[in-house]
Design a protein around this motif. Structure first.
Motif, PDB file in Angstrom:
ATOM      1  N   ARG A   1      -8.818  11.806   3.136  1.00  0.00           N
ATOM      2  CA  ARG A   1      -8.198  11.093   4.242  1.00  0.00           C
ATOM      3  C   ARG A   1      -7.501   9.819   3.769  1.00  0.00           C
ATOM      4  N   TYR A   2      -8.087   9.232   2.732  1.00  0.00           N
ATOM      5  CA  TYR A   2      -7.505   8.018   2.168  1.00  0.00           C
ATOM      6  C   TYR A   2      -6.090   8.308   1.681  1.00  0.00           C
ATOM      7  N   LEU A   3      -5.953   9.445   0.965  1.00  0.00           N
ATOM      8  CA  LEU A   3      -4.632   9.800   0.446  1.00  0.00           C
ATOM      9  C   LEU A   3      -3.666  10.072   1.596  1.00  0.00           C
ATOM     10  N   ARG A   4      -4.167  10.738   2.640  1.00  0.00           N
ATOM     11  CA  ARG A   4      -3.317  11.016   3.804  1.00  0.00           C
ATOM     12  C   ARG A   4      -2.868   9.712   4.455  1.00  0.00           C
ATOM     13  N   ASP A   5      -3.799   8.766   4.628  1.00  0.00           N
ATOM     14  CA  ASP A   5      -3.455   7.449   5.205  1.00  0.00           C
ATOM     15  C   ASP A   5      -2.367   6.772   4.392  1.00  0.00           C
ATOM     16  N   LEU A   6      -2.542   6.861   3.051  1.00  0.00           N
ATOM     17  CA  LEU A   6      -1.562   6.235   2.165  1.00  0.00           C
ATOM     18  C   LEU A   6      -0.179   6.842   2.397  1.00  0.00           C
ATOM     19  N   TRP A   7      -0.161   8.167   2.531  1.00  0.00           N
ATOM     20  CA  TRP A   7       1.108   8.855   2.726  1.00  0.00           C
ATOM     21  C   TRP A   7       1.745   8.417   4.042  1.00  0.00           C
ATOM     22  N   GLU A   8       0.917   8.292   5.075  1.00  0.00           N
ATOM     23  CA  GLU A   8       1.456   7.896   6.376  1.00  0.00           C
ATOM     24  C   GLU A   8       2.004   6.477   6.359  1.00  0.00           C
ATOM     25  N   ARG A   9       1.462   5.642   5.496  1.00  0.00           N
ATOM     26  CA  ARG A   9       1.912   4.247   5.447  1.00  0.00           C
ATOM     27  C   ARG A   9       3.034   4.040   4.444  1.00  0.00           C
ATOM     28  N   ARG A  10       3.673   5.125   3.976  1.00  0.00           N
ATOM     29  CA  ARG A  10       4.630   4.968   2.877  1.00  0.00           C
ATOM     30  C   ARG A  10       5.796   4.057   3.243  1.00  0.00           C
ATOM     31  N   SER A  11       6.212   4.060   4.515  1.00  0.00           N
ATOM     32  CA  SER A  11       7.364   3.207   4.849  1.00  0.00           C
ATOM     33  C   SER A  11       6.954   1.731   4.841  1.00  0.00           C
ATOM     34  N   PHE A  12       5.681   1.460   5.170  1.00  0.00           N
ATOM     35  CA  PHE A  12       5.178   0.083   5.074  1.00  0.00           C
ATOM     36  C   PHE A  12       5.193  -0.366   3.617  1.00  0.00           C
ATOM     37  N   LEU A  13       4.769   0.549   2.742  1.00  0.00           N
ATOM     38  CA  LEU A  13       4.770   0.251   1.309  1.00  0.00           C
ATOM     39  C   LEU A  13       6.181  -0.126   0.858  1.00  0.00           C
ATOM     40  N   TRP A  14       7.146   0.664   1.309  1.00  0.00           N
ATOM     41  CA  TRP A  14       8.526   0.428   0.898  1.00  0.00           C
ATOM     42  C   TRP A  14       9.036  -0.910   1.439  1.00  0.00           C
ATOM     43  N   THR A  15       8.770  -1.175   2.721  1.00  0.00           N
ATOM     44  CA  THR A  15       9.220  -2.434   3.321  1.00  0.00           C
ATOM     45  C   THR A  15       8.626  -3.628   2.587  1.00  0.00           C
ATOM     46  N   LEU A  16       7.324  -3.541   2.320  1.00  0.00           N
ATOM     47  CA  LEU A  16       6.635  -4.652   1.664  1.00  0.00           C
ATOM     48  C   LEU A  16       7.200  -4.877   0.263  1.00  0.00           C
ATOM     49  N   ALA A  17       7.351  -3.778  -0.499  1.00  0.00           N
ATOM     50  CA  ALA A  17       7.796  -3.915  -1.882  1.00  0.00           C
ATOM     51  C   ALA A  17       9.236  -4.421  -1.947  1.00  0.00           C
ATOM     52  N   SER A  18      10.115  -3.884  -1.112  1.00  0.00           N
ATOM     53  CA  SER A  18      11.510  -4.326  -1.200  1.00  0.00           C
ATOM     54  C   SER A  18      11.646  -5.754  -0.695  1.00  0.00           C
ATOM     55  N   ALA A  19      10.862  -6.112   0.323  1.00  0.00           N
ATOM     56  CA  ALA A  19      10.908  -7.493   0.819  1.00  0.00           C
ATOM     57  C   ALA A  19      10.463  -8.456  -0.275  1.00  0.00           C
ATOM     58  N   GLU A  20       9.396  -8.087  -0.985  1.00  0.00           N
ATOM     59  CA  GLU A  20       8.877  -9.002  -2.007  1.00  0.00           C
ATOM     60  C   GLU A  20       9.808  -9.115  -3.193  1.00  0.00           C
ATOM     61  N   SER A  21      10.424  -7.998  -3.595  1.00  0.00           N
ATOM     62  CA  SER A  21      11.296  -8.101  -4.759  1.00  0.00           C
ATOM     63  C   SER A  21      12.511  -8.954  -4.406  1.00  0.00           C
ATOM     64  N   ARG A  22      12.932  -8.875  -3.150  1.00  0.00           N
ATOM     65  CA  ARG A  22      14.029  -9.732  -2.716  1.00  0.00           C
ATOM     66  C   ARG A  22      13.589 -11.208  -2.714  1.00  0.00           C
ATOM     67  N   ALA A  23      12.376 -11.438  -2.215  1.00  0.00           N
ATOM     68  CA  ALA A  23      11.879 -12.812  -2.117  1.00  0.00           C
ATOM     69  C   ALA A  23      11.823 -13.481  -3.479  1.00  0.00           C
ATOM     70  N   GLU A  24      11.563 -12.684  -4.509  1.00  0.00           N
ATOM     71  CA  GLU A  24      11.429 -13.278  -5.839  1.00  0.00           C
ATOM     72  C   GLU A  24      12.713 -13.960  -6.283  1.00  0.00           C
ATOM     73  N   ASN A  25      13.840 -13.389  -5.884  1.00  0.00           N
ATOM     74  CA  ASN A  25      15.101 -13.964  -6.343  1.00  0.00           C
ATOM     75  C   ASN A  25      15.773 -14.861  -5.315  1.00  0.00           C
ATOM     76  N   GLU A  26      15.261 -14.813  -4.071  1.00  0.00           N
ATOM     77  CA  GLU A  26      15.990 -15.484  -3.018  1.00  0.00           C
ATOM     78  C   GLU A  26      16.020 -16.998  -3.175  1.00  0.00           C
TER      79      GLU A  26
END
Lengths: 291, 576
Positions: free
Chosen positions: A31-56
């Protein structure tokens, strides 16, 4: 009148009947893996937001993502290429060094920041439920995204130093993917360790420095361990941090032919460390966020 | 349970206990524990160093909440209401017992993760997705969220440029964008100006209608009656009653102290309780005078003059006064009242330091002081809180700079107790108002080079701009003092005090408690803080102090005769 379940069994049965979720308890791995899969767009939003923040915060912004590795390559070339002459029989030393520097920058950033993946996001862990593995994954993904301009720079440098584009260049993204999964595995493990004992975070820079010098960033490891016992040769050339650079170089450099064993061993590292790391991390799932 | 089982449960709690481990508090062993401790056990317990103490905030609570219920949680301060709510929201893991919930329970106002470096817009996406909304859902709600938060075009600027109010409003707007199955509202977390409060009350009402189950912690009994159809009554961590609103509220209200009627000021005739006495006075300044009269001899080196209205300043001065061994004389808006003037006259201090802090010093003050003593009052230069904090740190640096306590200017028992803690540890206490930190204060703090800044409260109570400024200029580690509550915090200070002496029991009110703190520093008397409910942590700490005499520091309305009678039971009689 009071509405209570009288025994632990009653309570559990009642919760199960209505599909309620146990709080602060570790879910089964599936179920943990399934939860992770369902949250994949959150993962993407968080990661892209942070990589942007590093240079902003910099005026030159994303340009630094190319400038930084370029300057780093330049200074290492000065030291190792011109002053210390650690070429060790490499034909295209600039290209060799560039691949090492850019790929290892990804390694060092992922390992350094990954160690504090949980600790540095404590307020988030304490306010929201989500599979905690999102955090180490997001750090690794953030650093991967931050490395992309560096990888693009590599291709330019390859051509500039006389390499000609070949079909095997298509294997370079595969090498980076194997590197990323392996690093993620290590990040899972260190994030759990550092969460349990924050003092350990102080060791990470030391370890990263050590890895930088023994993993063949600046010189071909194999050349320098010739004559050492076979076991030492094998350990130093096949350890994942060295091997991920070797496979990257094999994909891009004409003078370094592809070696199937290296790719198989690297794949084994990625799957082994990645899978083991996830399990080790998941086992402490309910404990993240405890003071 | 049978009559309600047709409704779907949304929260099932079984035998839930929450125990905080508090580092730094002193462990209290029972006497036999001390005798039986061999050298090895003592070593393992790290005698003499900081130890871990357990605080039982919630004990064995079980209940089932169902779809469509609005449940009020009532109880005195420190009864475990908020802890229970945070546990059901999944923010605090239980130490024992289990709980199950439906969907993503949300504690209103807290459940939005924000990253300061990023723009408000990106934060709306990060926060919304963290709450379980999809990207498309956020797209649809985006304009609503921005409009509701009222931050306008600032949504495209980094959050680090926001004022604390803007940040709080955005957080609230994001956290109410999702409609959770289980919604928890802690009124203590309400933020914003009056207009925003009104808007948020409306929004809460909407969510309440849409959410499956609502939990409400409120200190207003009428709000609970209006909104809730069921009430849980918590007392000292236990759930002592659970039932329909009116039934529980009547029982609960019967235990509340009657509100003093300000109209008729009949002095309460209080009967004596052996072993206890009360510093007498009809108001807090008179109590301070009674305490001062038996503590300081005439001819003290100096004294501080602080306004009862400048509480944040008073909290900063107290640890300094405690270390210098100086009394604090209290003034009000008109200057020094007769009881403080009389005390000034009696003490005849060589120095009188006036710290008016964030208030204007009364115009007549210097004249008043000059009439009584031969010196004139020395005034600190600054006329605002930040400058005063810097002035105080420069003029009276703390003995121990390893940790500095930092509180918000707004006053609550926790903030006041931290002055007691700081005084006891010879450390400094700094209060910060607003969302900007005075530049000179930052400079002074960085010069003191503390290893750690201990901020009172949960991280979400602090404006990001303040936290960042503190972190950047001092480089110190920041920690948040969230638990235990103020009374437990004070109770944990006296582990190394030999039992059997005098003990001051103070109300948590500012003037009383800060006065007790200065007295404690001069006489070495422990101070235990309690409200009228006498929580168990207070009783336990008094038991281990085995006081030969208890001095009550508080008005009769704050610590009524019934409390004094209970305290009398805790005074240890000399062995026959």
């Amino acid at each position: 009148m009071a509405d209570v379940a009288t025994s632990a069994e009653d309570a559990q049965a009642l919760a199960a009947r209505h599909g309620l979720r146990a709080l602060s308890e570790r879910p089964p791995l599936g179920r943990y893996l399934r939860d992770l899969w369902e949250r994949r767009s959150f993962l993407w939003t968080l990661a892209s937001a942070e990589s942007r923040a590093e240079n902003e915060t910099n005026r030159l912004g994303q340009l630094w993502a190319v400038l930084n590795p370029a300057l780093l390559i330049g200074s290492y070339y000065l030291i190792f290429g011109l002053l210390l002459r650690t070429r060790g029989g490499v034909e295209n030393f600039v290209a060799f060094l560039s691949i090492g520097v850019v790929m290892f920058t990804f390694t060092s950033a992922a390992v350094t920041r990954g160690a504090r993946a949980i600790l540095g996001r404590m307020s988030m862990v304490r306010t929201l439920h989500f599979p905690r593995a999102i955090l180490p994954m997001s750090v690794t993904l953030t650093e991967l995204l931050a490395s992309i301009p560096g990888f693009a720079l590599l291709l330019v440098l390859m051509i500039a130093t006389g390499e000609s584009p070949q079909l095997k260049w298509l294997l370079f993204p595969v090498a980076v993917a194997l590197q990323g999964v392996t690093l993620l595995g290590f990040t899972f493990i260190t994030a759990r360790l550092v969460n349990a004992s924050p003092d350990l975070a102080n060791l990470v820079p030391v370890i990263v420095r050590l890895l930088r010098y023994i993993s063949g960033v600046f010189f071909p490891i194999a050349h320098y361990v010739q004559g050492a016992p076979v076991i030492i040769q094998e350990v130093l050339t096949k350890q994942p941090f060295a091997l991920m650079l070797t496979t990257g170089r094999q994909a891009l450099l004409e003078g370094t032919p592809l070696a199937l064993t290296d790719w198989l061993v690297m794949t084994a590292w990625a799957l082994g460390v990645g899978g083991l790391g996830l399990i080790i991390f998941w086992r402490a799932e309910a404990r993240y966020g405890l003071g | 349970m049978a009559e309600q089982s047709e409704r779907t449960p949304t929260v099932v709690v079984h035998d839930l206990s929450i125990t905080y481990k508090v580092l730094g508090g002193d462990r209290r062993g029972t006497p036999e524990d001390k005798e039986g401790a061999g050298p090895l056990r003592r070593l393992l317990r790290k005698e003499g160093t900081e130890r871990i103490r357990e605080v039982h905030a919630v004990k064995g609570v079980s209940f089932v909440a169902r779809h469509g219920e609005s449940i009020g949680v009532v109880g005195h301060n420190g009864s475990g209401k908020s802890t229970l709510l945070r546990a059901v929201a999944g923010l605090i893991p239980p130490s024992k017992g289990r709980l199950w919930v439906s969907g993503e329970p949300a504690l209103l106002g807290v459940n939005a993760v924000l990253i300061n470096k990023l723009s408000g817009k990106r934060n709306i996406y990060v926060g919304g997705q963290a709450l379980g909304l999809s990207k498309a859902e956020i797209d649809a709600k985006f304009d609503d969220i921005v409009e509701f938060s009222g931050i306008g075009d600032a949504v495209y600027l980094p959050m680090s440029t926001y004022s604390s109010g803007m940040g709080a409003r955005l957080r609230f707007a994001i956290s109410t964008a999702a409609t959770p199955d289980v919604l928890m509202i802690d009124e203590a977390l309400a933020t914003g100006d009056a207009a925003f409060r009104q808007r948020s009350a409306k929004r809460i009402a909407e969510i309440r209608r849409a959410a499956g189950t609502v939990f409400l912690v409120s200190h207003s009994n009428s709000t609970v009656r209006q909104i809730c159809d069921r009430v849980l009554w918590m007392n000292r961590g236990r759930l002592i009653m659970d039932g329909p609103t009116e039934e529980v509220m009547q029982a609960y209200e019967a235990t509340l102290p009657k509100k003093p009627k300000p109209a008729k000021k009949v002095p309460v005739a209080e009967s004596e309780v052996p072993g206890t006495r009360r510093w007498s006075g009809e108001n807090r300044i008179q109590i301070a005078r009674s305490a001062g009269r038996e503590t300081w001899e005439p001819g003290v080196e100096g004294c501080f003059v602080v306004s009862v209205n400048a509480v944040a300043t008073a909290r900063m001065v107290t640890p300094i006064a405690a270390r210098a061994g100086w009394p604090i004389l209290w003034m009000n808006a008109n200057g020094l009242p007769p009881s403080s003037l009389a005390e000034l006259d009696r003490l005849a201090p060589r120095r009188v330091v006036v710290v008016s802090g964030e208030r204007e010093a009364p115009s007549d003050l210097d004249h008043q002081i000059g009439q009584v003593v031969s010196t004139t009052g020395e005034h600190l230069e600054s006329r605002d809180l930040g400058g005063t904090a810097a002035d105080l740190l420069e003029a009276f640096p703390p003995a121990d700079t390893s940790v500095i306590y930092v509180t918000r200017a707004a006053n609550a028992p926790r903030e006041t107790v931290l002055s007691l803690v700081a005084a006891r540890q010879e450390r400094a206490h700094v209060a910060i108002g607003g969302s900007r930190v005075d530049a000179r204060l930052l400079e002074t703090l960085s010069r003191l080079a503390p290893e750690r800044l201990a901020l009172a409260g949960h991280p979400e109570e602090w404006p990001a701009s303040v936290v960042e400024a503190l972190q950047q200029s001092t480089g110190a580690e920041l920690s948040y003092l969230t638990d235990p509550g103020p009374m437990a915090l004070a109770a944990g200070l006296w582990g190394d005090v030999a039992p059997g002496g005098r003990v001051i029991v103070s109300a948590p009110n500012v003037v009383e408690l800060l006065t007790a703190t200065t007295v404690s520093a001069v006489t070495g008397t422990p101070v235990v803080v309690t409200d009228a409910t006498l929580p168990r942590v207070v009783i336990e700490s008094l038991r281990s102090l085995q006081p030969s005499e208890i001095v009550v520091c508080g008005l009769v309305s704050a610590l009524p005769p019934t409390v004094r009678a209970e305290l009398g039971e805790l005074v240890s009689r000399p062995a026959v």
